[in-house]
Design a protein around this motif. Structure first.
Motif, PDB file in Angstrom:
ATOM      1  N   TRP A 177       0.827  -1.202   0.000  1.00  0.00           N
ATOM      2  CA  TRP A 177       0.000   0.000   0.000  1.00  0.00           C
ATOM      3  C   TRP A 177       0.863   1.253   0.000  1.00  0.00           C
ATOM      4  O   TRP A 177       0.465   2.284  -0.578  1.00  0.00           O
ATOM      5  N   CYS A 217       0.694   8.422   8.277  1.00  0.00           N
ATOM      6  CA  CYS A 217       1.207   7.236   8.971  1.00  0.00           C
ATOM      7  C   CYS A 217       2.427   7.614   9.801  1.00  0.00           C
ATOM      8  O   CYS A 217       3.426   8.111   9.261  1.00  0.00           O
ATOM      9  N   HIS A 253       3.166  -2.724   9.847  1.00  0.00           N
ATOM     10  CA  HIS A 253       2.920  -2.385   8.447  1.00  0.00           C
ATOM     11  C   HIS A 253       3.565  -3.384   7.487  1.00  0.00           C
ATOM     12  O   HIS A 253       3.030  -3.614   6.396  1.00  0.00           O
ATOM     13  N   THR A 259      -0.330  -5.233   7.788  1.00  0.00           N
ATOM     14  CA  THR A 259      -1.026  -4.380   6.818  1.00  0.00           C
ATOM     15  C   THR A 259      -0.588  -4.685   5.395  1.00  0.00           C
ATOM     16  O   THR A 259      -1.384  -5.086   4.559  1.00  0.00           O
ATOM     17  N   ASP A 260       0.633  -4.498   5.068  1.00  0.00           N
ATOM     18  CA  ASP A 260       1.290  -4.836   3.802  1.00  0.00           C
ATOM     19  C   ASP A 260       0.374  -4.663   2.591  1.00  0.00           C
ATOM     20  O   ASP A 260       0.230  -3.565   2.059  1.00  0.00           O
ATOM     21  N   ASP A 313      -2.921  -4.965   2.341  1.00  0.00           N
ATOM     22  CA  ASP A 313      -4.319  -4.692   2.662  1.00  0.00           C
ATOM     23  C   ASP A 313      -4.780  -3.478   1.858  1.00  0.00           C
ATOM     24  O   ASP A 313      -4.114  -2.448   1.835  1.00  0.00           O
ATOM     25  N   PRO A 346      -5.558  -0.063   4.428  1.00  0.00           N
ATOM     26  CA  PRO A 346      -4.493  -0.176   5.441  1.00  0.00           C
ATOM     27  C   PRO A 346      -4.674   0.715   6.651  1.00  0.00           C
ATOM     28  O   PRO A 346      -4.113   0.431   7.706  1.00  0.00           O
ATOM     29  N   PRO A 394      -5.254  -3.689  12.423  1.00  0.00           N
ATOM     30  CA  PRO A 394      -4.515  -4.461  11.404  1.00  0.00           C
ATOM     31  C   PRO A 394      -4.472  -5.954  11.693  1.00  0.00           C
ATOM     32  O   PRO A 394      -4.493  -6.767  10.766  1.00  0.00           O
ATOM     33  N   TYR A 446      -5.863  -8.777   9.251  1.00  0.00           N
ATOM     34  CA  TYR A 446      -4.890  -9.798   8.845  1.00  0.00           C
ATOM     35  C   TYR A 446      -5.491 -11.204   9.010  1.00  0.00           C
ATOM     36  O   TYR A 446      -5.405 -12.046   8.107  1.00  0.00           O
TER      37      TYR A 446
END
Length: 788
Positions: free
Chosen positions: A132, A150, A283, A287-288, A290, A293, A388, A392
């Motif tokens: 993201w 962020c 993250h 999250t990565d 997603d 995010p 998150p 996940y």
């Protein structure tokens, strides 16, 4: 002042270290290279060590984690030093690699010294960032907002004046931690690309992966036990212990609770490292990829609309992260233990402590959160990770591909179970890791918390309320997952469902709390209500907000296993009496599980049926009565089982759902597989559904009247055919009549035998490839013919 010749000597030695590191492959060579690095850092001042971090350090990172330095995508190879040390039985050798990277090593001390002087800055490769973030940096407007959106990238997103693009600039500590967090992500992506799918047999062995689920077995296999203590996991735990305090947070900030300002010389690197490290793991791991995010309210406040939702939709999290995420989550859950040593979270604050990182007010005040003011206390670690983590786990269940290994799901399931039972975590769970990192098991560094009780108590009410969706909505989604994968391994799926229901019923207080919150969620506040229930009404708005935010976009897609298509992230259905409620779906699961277990048979049939009976009793305890009725009600439940299967089918584009399109063969009801062209398969399924509906193939023969053929009387002289035109007309009419007759007979035959049109097989990649090759061959042949 360092002389020029001495600085040149340091630069030369740093270049020499690069050669030694690159050629180190065997254990003796790796040990010698580690000793050379430590010797260099011992002999040089921070100002001289800048040459090491400028020239040698990037190469050292590649060799440590096994990155292949080849564009465009780094991949992890087994030749990395950490992998070599993990697979080695030589504890002395493993200790040398660990000592090089441990928090109290000379390398980490040098990193801190160089960062204090701001001598070295790195640009982290954009292609290695979370997905993201990569998409946001491609847009100038989003990249400018990312700095405030962020906290992980606060003051780290810089514009390259030469290229005109944005990049992430990091100091040495941050650069190393980014690569440390990226390592298992890269490994998971590499292994996922190289997975060879195996054919599903009639029956999998329960022992194949059930031992990885908590509570299923008291004996751990040797391989698993070794992996649990591999070098990477040891390093992760040592970094968590060193940088992330979960109890005595004020030990690092003696003036945190006062209005005094910190002196300019106060070292805040410890708390900054804690905040940065937790954000990095969240993250990179949770999250990565997603497509949502960040909290929806935060994005709206900044006017950010992620354009990559269509790209990342229905993409499961990176596989293979379950083990390290489990250590991460269990460690941070120790903060909840610290909170419950004192007064209850809810009662002590007067309102739920839910507005951690992620609320609009907090994000808009990021400027006031710099340095020590941005420190996360123990309770805020939970506030930071719960959204998150929820997404996940849920994305793993919803988007798990069919016919893939269940190992990754079992690991994520363990993460969920451990998160739901923080009261079952104690310091003895980390004793093995403590021994491996050379730490004492009393955890005195983090506050000296004693082992908590092993069961739920009223002091955990605040934790359950702030994480209520893990105990309610997530359970319903998991039931959908269990229905979807019940055919793969009924034994293990039954054990997994039993484990979750057992947690919900482990304590009467916990069961009553979950039911009471569900009751007030679906009712209006009344003055005549019980005072206990009135106390829960203040949590309803936040739970409703979390439900819409945490499940943003997850249930409105074609995700198989999701049954909330009509009311996605709008309602809690665990204790609903409707057909999509928890009791009805679990009853359907029991019926299907019993059928599957009896079908596979085997020596464990009696034991499996006993486990199923135990599950029935647990479900009855959860819903307050017998879950399965006898007699006519049970027969009716079995009769409607087929029609209830549509609860777990994804919705298609148009007026049809997968439940409306019933084919002969269970495989047609499953999601798109990797050997099909996805868009073509969906198109052909929709076309098949239209044809079946138009031709009346969706109704049985008894409910569809047989076509009556009409006949037309012709005059006697009509038989005289004159001329070729009349002859051709008669021939064509005869052929058309014959085709219609054959077609009608074929439709009647299909309707009589319950057959339906199935065009999905044409979406096979093999078929498409053959058609493309034939088309290309014909085109080339015509092209060459034209040239002649």
């Amino acid at each position: 002042m360092v002389s020029h010749s001495y600085a040149t000597d340091a630069q030369t030695k740093a270049k020499g270290l690069v050669s030694a590191i690159l050629t180190a492959a065997s254990r003796p060579e790796i040990a010698a290279a580690c000793a050379s690095v430590e010797a260099f850092l011992h002999q040089h001042t921070p100002d001289q060590a800048r040459w090491f971090f400028s020239i040698t350090f990037p190469t050292l990172i590649c060799k440590l984690f096994g990155f292949e330095d080849s564009p465009p995508q780094k991949s992890v190879t087994p030749s990395g030093w950490i992998d070599v040390a993990s697979s080695s039985s030589d504890s002395a050798f493993s200790g040398k690699v660990f000592n090089l990277l441990s928090p109290d090593s000379v390398l980490m001390s040098s990193i801190s010294a160089v960062d204090r002087l701001s001598l070295v800055k790195y640009v982290f490769p954009i292609e290695r960032l979370p997905d993201w973030v990569k998409f946001m940096l491609q847009n100038d407007r989003d990249a400018r907002v990312l700095d405030d959106l962020c906290p992980l990238f606060k003051n780290r997103v810089k514009e390259d004046s030469v290229k005109g693009s944005f990049q992430v600039e990091l100091n040495v500590f941050e650069y190393y931690m980014f690569w440390f967090a990226y390592c298992p992500v890269c490994r998971g992506n590499s292994e996922n690309r190289g997975i060879i799918r195996v054919q599903r047999s009639k029956r999998f062995r329960l022992e194949s992966w059930a031992h990885s689920l908590p509570g299923f077995s008291n004996v751990k296999r040797g391989k698993e036990q070794k992996n649990e203590c591999n070098l990477y996991t040891r390093l992760l735990y040592s970094y968590l212990r060193a940088f992330v305090s979960v109890h005595d947070i004020n030990a690092h900030l003696p003036y945190r609770s006062s209005l005094l300002h910190y002196p300019s010389g106060y070292d805040t690197s410890v708390v900054e490292h804690a905040e940065f490290f937790v954000y990095t793991l969240v993250h990179f791991w949770l999250t990565d990829n997603d497509f949502s995010p960040l909290p929806v309210n935060v994005c709206k406040s900044f006017g950010v609309n992620f354009p990559f939702r269509a790209v990342l939709s229905e993409t499961p999290p990176t596989p293979g992260l379950g083990e390290v995420v489990n250590v991460f989550v269990k460690y941070l859950n120790l903060s909840s233990i610290g909170l419950n040593e004192g007064s209850d979270l809810v009662e002590s604050t007067g309102s739920p402590m839910w507005r951690g990182v992620g609320s609009v007010a907090n994000v808009k005040s990021r400027d006031s959160m710099q340095g020590v003011s941005g420190l996360m206390s123990g309770s805020a670690w939970n506030s930071l990770t719960k959204r998150p983590l929820y997404r996940y786990i849920l994305r793993t269940f919803l988007f798990c591909p069919v016919e893939t290994s269940m190992k990754n799901v079992s690991q994520v399931f363990s993460v969920w179970v451990n998160y739901m039972e923080p009261w079952a975590i104690n310091l003895e769970d980390f004793s093995e890791l403590d021994a491996n990192v050379g730490a004492s098991t009393d955890n005195s560094k983090n506050g000296g918390t004693e082992s908590p009780s092993r069961g739920y108590s009223s002091s955990w009410q605040g934790f359950v309320l702030t994480n209520y969706l893990f105990y309610s909505s997530m359970v319903m989604h998991f039931v959908g997952f269990a229905h979807k994968f019940l055919h793969a391994d009924p034994e293990v799926i039954v054990h997994m469902v039993s484990k979750i229901i057992n947690i919900l019923t482990s304590s009467p207080e916990l069961t009553e709390l979950i039911k009471n919150v569900d009751t007030v969620f679906h009712s209006k506040r009344s003055g005549s209500s019980k005072s206990l229930l009135n106390n829960f009404y203040r949590f309803v708005p936040t739970i409703r907000e979390q439900l819409q935010d945490w499940e943003d976009g997850l249930c409105e897609s074609d995700a198989d296993g999701s049954f909330l298509h009509e009311n996605w992230n709008r309602d809690l259905r665990l204790f609903s009496d409707g057909e999509d409620g928890g009791q009805q779906l679990l009853q359907l699961f029991l019926l299907r599980a019993e059928s599957e277990l009896q079908a596979i048979g085997g020596d464990n049939l009696a034991h499996n049926l006993q486990c199923l009976d135990s599950l029935k009793a647990q479900i009855g305890c959860l819903f307050g009565g017998s879950i399965l009725k006898s007699g006519s009600e049970l027969a009716e439940a079995r009769h409607c089982q087929q029609s209830r299967d549509d609860v777990f089918k994804p919705r298609m584009v148009g007026n049809y759902t997968m439940a409306d399109v019933k084919y002969k063969g269970d495989w047609m009801k499953r999601p798109i597989s990797s050997d099909e062209v996805a868009w073509l398969a969906k198109l052909l399924v929709a076309l098949s559904a239209w044809l079946n509906d138009t031709l009346g193939l969706n109704q049985g023969e008894s409910s569809h009247a047989r076509n009556s053929w009409s006949y037309t009387e012709v005059s006697g002289d009509a038989g005289d055919i004159c001329g070729p035109t009349e002859t051709m007309r008669v021939v064509l009419s005869s052929i058309s009549t014959w085709l219609i007759t054959v077609g009608g007979a074929a439709v009647d035959f299909m309707r009589k035998h319950g057959l339906r049109i199935n065009l999905r097989m044409l979406a096979s990649k093999k078929v498409v490839t053959v058609l493309l090759v034939v088309a290309a061959f014909n085109a080339l042949r015509k092209a060459f013919s034209g040239l002649k």
